[in-house]
Design an enzyme around this catalytic site. Sequence first.
Site, PDB file in Angstrom:
ATOM      1  N   ARG B  72       8.463   5.000  -3.443  1.00 41.40           N
ATOM      2  CA  ARG B  72       8.963   5.932  -4.560  1.00 41.40           C
ATOM      3  C   ARG B  72       8.920   7.838  -4.977  1.00 41.40           C
ATOM      4  NH1 ARG B  72       6.665   0.671  -6.759  1.00 41.40           N
ATOM      5  NH2 ARG B  72       5.325   1.614  -6.609  1.00 41.40           N
ATOM      6  N   GLU B 109      -7.823  -2.056  -1.523  1.00 45.13           N
ATOM      7  CA  GLU B 109      -8.588  -2.985  -2.068  1.00 45.13           C
ATOM      8  C   GLU B 109      -9.210  -4.486  -1.106  1.00 45.13           C
ATOM      9  OE1 GLU B 109      -9.346  -5.754  -6.368  1.00 45.13           O
ATOM     10  OE2 GLU B 109      -6.873  -4.853  -5.886  1.00 45.13           O
TER      11      GLU B 109
END
Lengths: 231, 191
Positions: B72, B109
């Site tokens: 993006r 994570e």
Amino acid sequence: MLSLTTLCSPNETAASSSYQPPVFRLRSYNQTLPPTLCSASDSVANQPKMSSPDEQDPRISKISSAIRVIPNFPKPGIMFQDITTLLLDTKAFRDTIDLFVERYRGKDISVVAGIEARGFIFGPPIALAIGAKFVPMRKPNKLPGEVISEEYSLEYGTDKIEMHVGAVQAGERSLIIDDLIATGGTLCAAIRLLERVGVHVVECACVIELPELKGRERLGDKPLFVLVSST
Amino acid sequence: MFAAENGLKGDPRLQAISDAIRVVPHFPKQGIMFQDITTLLLDHKAFKHTIDIFVDRYRDMDISVIAGVEARGFMFGPSIALAIGAKFVPLRKPKKLPGEVISEAYELEYGTDCLEMHVGAVPPGERVIVIDDLVATGGTLSAAIRLLERVGAQVVECACVIGLPEVKGQRRLNGKPLYILVEPREIDGCC
């Protein structure tokens, strides 16, 4: 409006006076009839004037020479056309965008669809300049929310391309942008995706074409515009 | 720092940009309110405002490189680069860039990921802005900063359209300034 599709290999330049220009294909922007369906009188009228070959746009050779070829990537035998070096040449990158914008501005195009990921580099600047939306066409599972998918063949196996439901409306006029057309498989899938929701794909536009892979033929009657053709 | 606190307070363009961003709940997994910028790209005016704000900020800062994080960051970076006369350098997931690359790992994570840049794309001493659509923990941007600093480039600032609460109040990332246009949108009455 006539436009120029050049068949210039990356190593050709227009510098010397004995330069033999490459074969040009002048492709009418508004051409809708394939040549075989033209009547004899139509074919004369539709033939672009070629009393002397037009000079290729002088910006093209710099664009072409800014593209780097990397042998044997991603696998042996493939000569990879690397556009990242074009992005490092501010004038050549600017010229690349300008050539597309000059062609598509004022043509009532409301959608520029770009194919992940290198289509994301060229598409948005064009969309901004011509006042169109930019619609990313992505690999599976990247777009959040509701999507439609189109599968297409690879050399071995298949892949999928996705677009957001509701990103485009039926009747809109669209371009599809990618850095390069090879076999045309991905572009065909993108065309099908847009046509399924009623969009009119006006043209596919790429910086580079690999003509030996016959992507242009695979697109059938969908026009293709490229800046550089690499053999 | 947020644009509204840094010279653009009350600028109506920021509201237009914020309004154009769509929130998709529970993507890519439960509990995540995904900030979807594709709707911003469908709004030509708001997309133009986004680019204009970054261009206005960076045009006189002697920036020679815009580095955009895949994928993006590619949607915003090149337009900014073109407008300010800078090079665009893509920072990519592993094995996408052909030729010689340098890599930087970063924590997710669960597990790690890797960001790559072409060797030679950015000469030492060049002034760089790193751009991505959104900053959350700052892990990816930190990896981008490390990559660029390893080749001797000077990261002047990191720029993002959206900044998540984790970075609110943080003016710096890895010692580098952070410039953000809007906070995340919320959905009323949502789980």
